[in-house]
Design a protein around this motif. Structure first.
Motif, short mmCIF file in Angstrom:
data_model
loop_
_atom_site.label_atom_id
_atom_site.label_comp_id
_atom_site.label_asym_id
_atom_site.label_seq_id
_atom_site.Cartn_x
_atom_site.Cartn_y
_atom_site.Cartn_z
N ASP A 48 -10.55 -24.76 64.83
CA ASP A 48 -10.66 -25.92 64.59
C ASP A 48 -10.82 -26.20 62.89
O ASP A 48 -11.77 -25.56 62.61
N GLN A 51 -14.54 -26.61 61.89
CA GLN A 51 -15.39 -25.48 61.95
C GLN A 51 -15.66 -25.02 60.27
O GLN A 51 -16.72 -24.41 59.91
N THR A 64 -24.87 -26.25 61.89
CA THR A 64 -24.02 -25.48 60.99
C THR A 64 -24.49 -23.98 61.33
O THR A 64 -25.25 -23.73 62.01
N TYR A 65 -23.44 -23.03 61.02
CA TYR A 65 -23.39 -21.72 61.40
C TYR A 65 -24.17 -20.88 60.57
O TYR A 65 -24.29 -21.22 59.35
N VAL A 71 -20.46 -17.13 65.81
CA VAL A 71 -19.87 -18.63 65.49
C VAL A 71 -19.62 -19.28 66.83
O VAL A 71 -19.30 -18.54 67.77
N GLY A 73 -17.71 -22.50 69.00
CA GLY A 73 -16.38 -23.44 68.75
C GLY A 73 -15.90 -23.73 70.45
O GLY A 73 -16.81 -23.11 71.66
N ARG A 96 -18.94 -25.58 74.53
CA ARG A 96 -18.61 -25.33 73.02
C ARG A 96 -19.24 -24.27 72.39
O ARG A 96 -19.37 -24.04 71.31
N TRP A 99 -15.76 -18.48 70.72
CA TRP A 99 -15.58 -17.56 69.62
C TRP A 99 -16.48 -16.24 70.13
O TRP A 99 -16.77 -15.54 69.50
#
Ligand code: NAP
Length: 334
Positions: A48, A51, A64-65, A71, A73, A96, A99
């Protein structure tokens, strides 16, 4: 017993446009579920545009990553181990923590999906957040009415394609798509039923509207921000409505200052930003309406499917180079 799986990691923070070297694929130990947790074998992973901002670190409205970490997603898949009777093994779910091939997820963050009602992958697209976003923008924010002239930017994307079709279903007299290629223009007009489309890389929105829509626009559903949003402001009829959904033209650090905001007052426009996260209580009415549109053929949205976990970074990059049409997904089924 804990299982060894694979995940996509953030190798470093992207500078500007992301590249493949910003990502890596590594092994991941997925422990047995604790109380109120499940392990999900993911089937489809979502990539998306939103991201991208989470890869920068710093402040955001969601976490945040971290560099070196997997990650996260959106994903859909099947529960393979469960400590919550509401989500037994074999249940199809959305979550959610994607990844990766397998995810350990607290069941407070899991939502059951009905794969008898719509295909599993569609819960990441037209029956998922992109669909809900398009529905909120069209029905709630812009309040599209019969006879409206509507323009949708990134019209061949996951949100834009659904938004244009929902506007048509609500009786818009004209739905115009702004897209990045002639193929996408043909897709939105011939496959999705948009009235018109233009290629913004060949012709500016301002030029197109001046020539083809001289009376101006009632509604803009904006996914890209920047120049196109600025020119859209100047193309509105008095009392026009703009649903500010996204700003993908600025996500890789390309700053843009709007010049036409003065028209909000003089043209009595209403421009409203909205975030799908604020509307998690709207799944039931949205699903009921969208499932009917899908069954009746009023809404149809293509998926661009990539295969295998190693393809996730490339799938993500495809959002920014224009090679994705409709919803970009990665099929990681074993
Ligand atoms: P999408 O539109 O499928 O995004 C990919 C497409 O964006 C590309 O194929 C490309 O299409 C277009 N694009 C990429 N860079 C561009 C640029 N510099 N200028 C113009 N167009 C560009 O993505 P989506 O998932 O459907 O999301 C659409 C927008 O809604 C995004 O901005 C996203 O962040 C936002 N969004 C907002 C919410 C919310 O809660 N408000 C929720 C979901 C998504 P072309 O080939 O046509 O250029």
């Amino acid at each position: 017993m804990a299982l060894t799986s694979r995940a996509v990691l953030l190798a470093r923070r992207p500078e500007g446009m992301p590249v493949l070297a910003d990502f890596a694929v590594g092994d991941l130990t997925v422990p047995d579920p604790g109380p109120d947790e499940v392990v999900v074998e993911n089937h489809f992973l979502s990539v998306d545009p939103g991201q991208r901002g989470l890869m920068n670190g710093g402040d955001s409205y969601v976490a945040t990553y971290q560099v070196g970490e997997p990650v996260t997603g959106r994903a859909v898949g099947q529960v393979v181990a469960s400590r919550d009777p509401r989500f037994p093994e074999g249940s199809h779910v959305f979550h959610r923590v994607g990844w990766r091939e397998h995810s350990l997820v607290p069941t407070s963050a899991v939502r059951a999906i009905d794969v008898a009602r719509a295909p599993e992958s569609s819960y990441l697209g037209v029956m998922g957040h992109p669909g809900l976003t398009s529905w909120l923008g069209v029905a709630r924010v812009a309040d599209v009415r019969p006879g409206d002239v509507v323009l949708v930017t990134s019209a061949a994307g996951a949100v834009g394609a659904a938004a244009g079709q929902l506007a048509l279903a609500r009786g818009a007299s004209r739905v115009i798509g702004s897209v990045g290629s002639a193929e996408k223009a043909a897709y939105v007009t011939e496959r999705l039923g948009f009235t018109d489309a233009f290629v913004y890389k060949e012709r500016s929105l301002a030029d197109y509207v001046a020539a083809q829509v001289p009376d101006g626009l009632d509604v803009v559903f904006d996914n890209v921000g920047g120049v196109q949003l600025d020119e859209a402001l100047a193309a509105m009829r008095p009392h026009g409505r703009l649903a500010l959904c996204g700003s993908i033209s600025t996500y890789n650090g390309e700053p843009y200052t709007l010049k036409n905001t003065g028209l909000l007052l003089s043209q009595r426009l209403r421009a409203e930003g909205f975030l799908v996260f604020d509307h998690e209580d709207e799944w039931d009415p949205f699903h009921a309406e969208m499932a009917e549109h899908l069954t009746e053929g009023r809404v149809t949205v293509e998926e661009t499917l990539h295969r295998g976990l190693d393809a996730v970074p490339q799938a993500f990059l495809s959002l920014f180079d224009g090679t994705s049409t409709g919803k970009a997904l990665v099929d990681v089924r074993p």
